[in-house]
Design an enzyme around this catalytic site. Structure first.
Site, mmCIF file in Angstrom:
data_model
loop_
_atom_site.group_PDB
_atom_site.id
_atom_site.type_symbol
_atom_site.label_atom_id
_atom_site.label_comp_id
_atom_site.label_asym_id
_atom_site.label_seq_id
_atom_site.Cartn_x
_atom_site.Cartn_y
_atom_site.Cartn_z
ATOM 1 C CB ALA A 174 -7.871 9.578 -3.707
ATOM 2 C CG MET A 232 0.905 12.046 3.537
ATOM 3 S SD MET A 232 1.136 13.307 2.238
ATOM 4 C CE MET A 232 2.740 12.846 1.589
ATOM 5 C CG ASP A 255 3.402 -6.686 7.409
ATOM 6 O OD1 ASP A 255 3.809 -5.784 8.158
ATOM 7 O OD2 ASP A 255 2.197 -6.842 7.145
ATOM 8 N NE ARG A 294 7.876 -1.676 7.125
ATOM 9 C CZ ARG A 294 6.916 -0.988 7.732
ATOM 10 N NH1 ARG A 294 6.077 -1.596 8.565
ATOM 11 N NH2 ARG A 294 6.788 0.309 7.529
ATOM 12 C CG HIS A 334 -1.005 -5.412 8.317
ATOM 13 N ND1 HIS A 334 0.332 -5.387 8.023
ATOM 14 C CD2 HIS A 334 -1.343 -4.126 8.555
ATOM 15 C CE1 HIS A 334 0.780 -4.146 8.082
ATOM 16 N NE2 HIS A 334 -0.217 -3.356 8.423
#
Lengths: 442, 442
Positions: free
Chosen positions: B107, B110, B254, B257, B282
């Site tokens: 938490a 970033m 993904d 994108r 991933h």
């Protein structure tokens, strides 16, 4: 950074001033005197047609790069945001409002990294307001601007229809309906406050001229870069064709922090606190007003009986919040600053709730309180949601509040004198009271 | 970090395995063997009553600190979020839904710094869904967690009603209805992928046990920390009392994108691209599916005729996006990752648009495609908005697509063998194909 044309003083005047006012002068921006003839800002350019990547069929076609004379200077549409589209032709978007142009300076910084995604998500202007983001950075941050644009692409925000990036405000502010001026130089080690005023003042003078030349005639400007009140003053003085009323200095984060501290002290949730004004400068002389503020509709003083806390601790808690946060978190408060910018804009584009108000630093020009005219001073405002505002008249003052208002007013008047060379009002005389910058403010 | 109990293997088994499987073994997590008896996780604690700062009058009262046996271990409500309130008693909030508990690990990082503010703003669960955020950090990040909580306070989000911070998942995951598992160790210099799998796997095994012990019985879990598919597998295996179907590995960034790259290539805005599946892991073996994807409702291959680009460049563009962004921007893609987490949750709590689907890494347990069972594999899903999903049946495969699916499947099966000691399935055997971690992924 391009230097700006200064008027009416000349270097010899400035040097003379340095001698003449030596008893009051802690800093004279003499460095400017040498630079001022080096680079006179060229007149506004003719309008460059926005270049779209024309797409005529469903055939494969990569976006065409924007042809420019000097690609490093021109703002360019980015990637997928170069594509043409017709919102009116599509069922889902035909009822949307007309595209709004929002220019953001300091676009590669952390505050913007939060703010841009909020703007693109519709958090500010609503779910039927398509948006064009025009990102202003510096030569040094150009690559980072591309990174920001890439992340905006990958976020697939339906409302985000155009993104362009550039380093020349004369390009990036073109047709801007909102200009969110976040970028400013942070103070280097040992730098005097007057030097910071001068360095950042030059940025805001240049940006004011650019807004004056190319932005929408009714552009709303929110200055976040510090010292934001005086930066806003410089900016509006350099943009005479834009109503001075349209310029704001951000004091909303201070208001939000003040509400939170009052809520904590009173033991209520923060949504119970209203009518909080931040008066004056966004600095340690700021005046969070507990005389007019309310908790559950009652005057704060009827709810919080601890006058000593209100008078001696409350203001300090608000001012020191940023510094405390840096200590805890190791960075300045980018996320909550971005939230407060969202709040500031929303306060202008949605009607203010009945009986409440919000704080924003605005140009004093016939204010009902007796505050000095011709500075940017945070005051209580209301809006009917059209982007404009009016000052709230039914506020009260007592000696304590008024004396503190006079202190922050004096500071702003001193700052104004210190940037006279940037506002076209003659020779700068810097006689600033103590160092009142808030820690960690950008 | 607390070490976890491992079963059924013992250190001697592990060492034996190291010898026995030497021909196939590139890494054996022998370090774990030494640690596994050091710190056996205590049984789930009895429920700690949530301590509110009771406010009985309008009299001044600062929030009372939460009494705990060991304040460093317990999660604590923070500041203004310790206050009591009654949503049903207030006109503005009486029609709101019941408070939802969202636990977020990592938490202070970033990604969370973007995500938490989106959650609090109502961007994910809507404008009538009050929210409690339970923030999990590490001992080292405790101060930073407080900084995050301070910024959340200062943001005055009406929907954000509780914030608590802590470093023990058995506290922070209590009654969680959503667990967003973002925190993971980044790979250190020279660290082998298998070592990362082991280190992060331990975190996710512990968090799985904690979810199993204290979370809502129908908690939805989204694993973001990498390697996220196998972390999700470890997590669900350690949480036998929570439906395996409730665990997700994030492949939505993904997918986003991939949509953007297809849009760019076809010269259309990204909202015209639909039905994009990310199959598998991933990692760089992920399979962005252009066979089933559509542009303006037409198969991609009818719109983009450049098969060479689709087969040889498209996938690489999607995979290398994160790395390209780091190069431009100097940081990893925290903002767009947070956006994709928002998208992933929204896809589960709002009905999927007619004819479309979304990708998420889910547990294979009777899938219609013939993909290996008992792994976490990204596949096309639809939801009616109740938080659950079903697999999409009407997808097609060709040799090219299927061969690539088999490659990513093989990688996930190898990863699974490499974490057998963390899933309760015996001795770890790490025979991983090449290094397929995506750059900059956390």
């Amino acid at each position: 950074m391009a230097m700006l044309e200064l008027s009416p003083s000349s270097s010899s005047h400035a040097i003379k001033a340095s001698t003449f006012h030596s008893s009051k002068l802690s800093y004279v921006p003499s460095r400017i005197s040498h630079q001022r003839r080096l680079n006179v800002r060229p007149p506004p350019r003719t309008r460059h047609a926005k270049v779209f990547c024309s797409v005529t069929s469903k055939e494969v076609q990569a976006p065409v790069a924007v042809p420019t004379e000097d690609p490093k200077k021109k703002s360019e549409c980015y990637g997928v945001f170069c594509l043409t589209y017709d919102l009116k032709a599509e069922e889902e978007t035909s009822s949307w409002k007309k595209l709004i142009n929002v220019s953001v300076s300091g676009a590669a910084g952390m505050i913007s990294n939060h703010l841009l995604f909020k703007l693109a998500a519709g958090e500010v202007f609503g779910p039927d307001q398509p948006i064009a983001l025009k990102l202003l950075g510096s030569e040094r941050s150009r690559e980072a601007l591309e990174g920001v644009a890439m992340e905006l692409e990958d976020s697939l925000y339906p409302l985000l229809r155009e993104v362009s990036i550039g380093i020349d405000p004369y390009d990036v502010f073109r047709d801007a309906e909102w200009a969110l001026l976040i970028g400013a130089k942070p103070r280097g080690p040992g730098m005097e406050r007057a030097a910071l005023l001068d360095i950042n003042g030059q940025i805001f003078a240049e940006q004011g001229k650019a807004l004056n030349a190319v932005a929408s005639r009714n552009v709303k400007v929110i200055v976040v870069g510090n010292p934001c009140n005086t930066n806003a003053l410089i900016c509006l003085k350099n943009a005479p064709n834009i109503p001075a009323k349209n310029f704001h200095a951000l004091t909303r984060l201070d208001e939000n922090r003040a509400k939170c501290q009052l809520a904590l002290k009173a033991g209520v949730f923060y949504d119970k606190v209203s009518n909080v004004t931040i008066w004056g400068n966004h600095s340690t002389t700021q005046v969070p007003d507990f005389l007019n503020a309310k908790i559950n509709g009652l005057p704060v003083k009827e709810v919080i009986k601890d006058t000593k806390w209100l008078e001696e601790e409350f203001t300090e808690k608000v001012q020191k919040r940023g510094g405390a946060l840096i200590q805890k978190w190791g960075r300045s408060s980018a996320a909550s600053t971005a939230v407060s910018i969202v709040d500031a804009i929303k306060s202008l584009v949605t009607p203010t709730p009945e009986g409440d108000w919000f704080s924003t630093g605005v140009y004093t020009n016939g204010n009902p309180y007796g505050i000095a005219e011709d500075i940017v001073f945070s005051m209580p405002c209301r809006s009917n949601g059209d982007g404009d505002y009016e000052l709230v008249k039914d506020v009260i003052f007592d000696d304590y509040l008024w004396s503190r208002i006079k202190t922050t007013e004096a500071e702003l008047l001193a700052e104004k004198k210190c940037v006279a060379h940037l506002t076209g009002e003659g020779i700068a005389v810097c006689d600033l009271p103590g160092d009142t910058m808030l820690p960690g403010e950008m």
